[in-house]
Motif scaffolding. Structure first.
Motif, PDB file in Angstrom:
ATOM      1  N   LEU A 101      -7.365   6.091   9.085  1.00  0.00           N
ATOM      2  CA  LEU A 101      -7.788   4.938   8.284  1.00  0.00           C
ATOM      3  C   LEU A 101      -7.566   3.642   9.040  1.00  0.00           C
ATOM      4  CD1 LEU A 101      -8.805   3.730   5.628  1.00  0.00           C
ATOM      5  CD2 LEU A 101      -6.454   3.847   4.755  1.00  0.00           C
TER       6      LEU A 101
ATOM      7  N   ILE B 263      -0.554   4.992   0.305  1.00  0.00           N
ATOM      8  CA  ILE B 263      -1.651   4.715   1.245  1.00  0.00           C
ATOM      9  C   ILE B 263      -1.062   4.204   2.548  1.00  0.00           C
ATOM     10  CG2 ILE B 263      -3.752   3.394   1.671  1.00  0.00           C
ATOM     11  CD1 ILE B 263      -4.089   3.171  -1.345  1.00  0.00           C
ATOM     12  N   ARG B 264      -1.292   4.931   3.616  1.00  0.00           N
ATOM     13  CA  ARG B 264      -0.840   4.520   4.943  1.00  0.00           C
ATOM     14  C   ARG B 264      -2.052   4.147   5.796  1.00  0.00           C
ATOM     15  NH1 ARG B 264       3.171   8.044   8.168  1.00  0.00           N
ATOM     16  NH2 ARG B 264       3.107   6.083   9.327  1.00  0.00           N
TER      17      ARG B 264
ATOM     18  N   LEU C 177       0.824  -1.203   0.000  1.00  0.00           N
ATOM     19  CA  LEU C 177       0.000   0.000   0.000  1.00  0.00           C
ATOM     20  C   LEU C 177       0.861   1.256   0.000  1.00  0.00           C
ATOM     21  CD1 LEU C 177      -2.788  -0.998   2.577  1.00  0.00           C
ATOM     22  CD2 LEU C 177      -2.932  -0.981   0.081  1.00  0.00           C
TER      23      LEU C 177
END
Length: 276
Positions: A142, A135-136, A130
């Motif tokens: 998240l 994208i973390r 990711l």
């Protein structure tokens, strides 16, 4: 002149069982919650208001309630799909998949949190891929939503699954034979029958996510104003012997959760009467 005798229940003992029920509810729920609310009333309004409106506390409200609503909504959709697949289809490994749905019930939440960090950290099995797309998950909001989604999924699946099992497939076949397409069948036949169960599962998933602590503290990073949830803030204040602050924040959470659950259950009652 006929005399109507009172109907006798097959299994007697209503008074005794009702007494045990009220005693159990009182000891487990009513007395602790009543004592908690009574303790809150010992604070002045100014002290209470200052405790629940601090910037750090308000930020935790937004994350806890917002994350719980998002997670419950995700579970509403995908939990219904999982229940549909488990009920309507036969495939190899079905029993294994059905057992895995209950994994969040059996797995300690702290272990779940560590497992999620192992998966979604930047060097984790999933997180490293990711990261390539920017994208973390771990130590972000998240990640909080991922943890809340994980622990809430079984509530929707196990609530919808029995209703689907009782829903005869002949209803769908009759709808198709009358010329309805698949979307119309889902909208007019399946969804009305499932709606009360879906709302119940949504309410349970939301309530479970709102009070979640163990799995979130590991994956969130507990950063004030960013990834700090309200249950963690309550624990932190209690550890600092700020019992009034912890009680005030807990009261807000209790009242807000009660109002939301009341609204959801009201919608469930309305839909059951409308489609009953």
């Amino acid at each position: 002149m006929s005399i109507t005798l009172p109907r006798r229940r097959v299994i007697p003992g209503f008074g005794l069982t009702m007494g045990f029920t009220l005693l159990y509810l009182g000891l487990v729920f009513l007395i602790p919650v009543g004592a908690f609310l009574l303790y809150t009333t010992t604070m002045s309004w100014e002290t209470f208001w200052n405790a629940v409106t601090q910037r750090q506390v308000v930020a935790s409200y937004k994350l806890s309630f917002g994350g719980s609503l998002i997670a419950a909504t995700i579970n509403l959709v995908f939990g219904a799909l999982v229940a549909w697949v488990l009920v309507r289809y036969r495939f190899p490994g079905k029993r294994l998949v059905d057992a895995l749905v209950d994994l969040p019930f059996a797995l300690p939440t702290a272990v779940a949190g560590i497992a999620l960090v192992t998966l979604y950290a930047s060097s984790g099995w999933v997180g490293q891929y990711l990261d390539l797309f920017g994208i973390r998950v771990a130590y972000t909001q998240l990640g909080v939503i991922v943890a809340l989604t994980y622990i809430g999924l079984p509530f929707v699946v196990r609530t919808v699954q029995p209703v689907l099992e009782d829903l005869e497939a002949e209803w769908e076949e009759a709808s198709a034979s009358l010329g309805a397409d698949r979307f119309t069948t889902v909208r007019r036949v399946i969804l009305p029958a499932l709606l009360p169960a879906l709302l119940t599962g949504y309410a349970l998933a939301f309530a479970r996510a709102l009070g979640e602590y163990g799995s979130v503290v590991f994956i969130s990073g507990n950063l004030p104003f960013r990834t700090e949830i309200t249950p963690l803030l309550i624990v932190a204040k209690a550890e600092q012997y700020d019992y009034h602050g912890a009680a005030a924040i807990g009261t807000v959470m209790l009242l807000a959760a009660f109002i939301m659950l009341l609204v959801i259950n009201g919608l469930q009652w309305w839909t059951s009467r409308r489609h009953g």
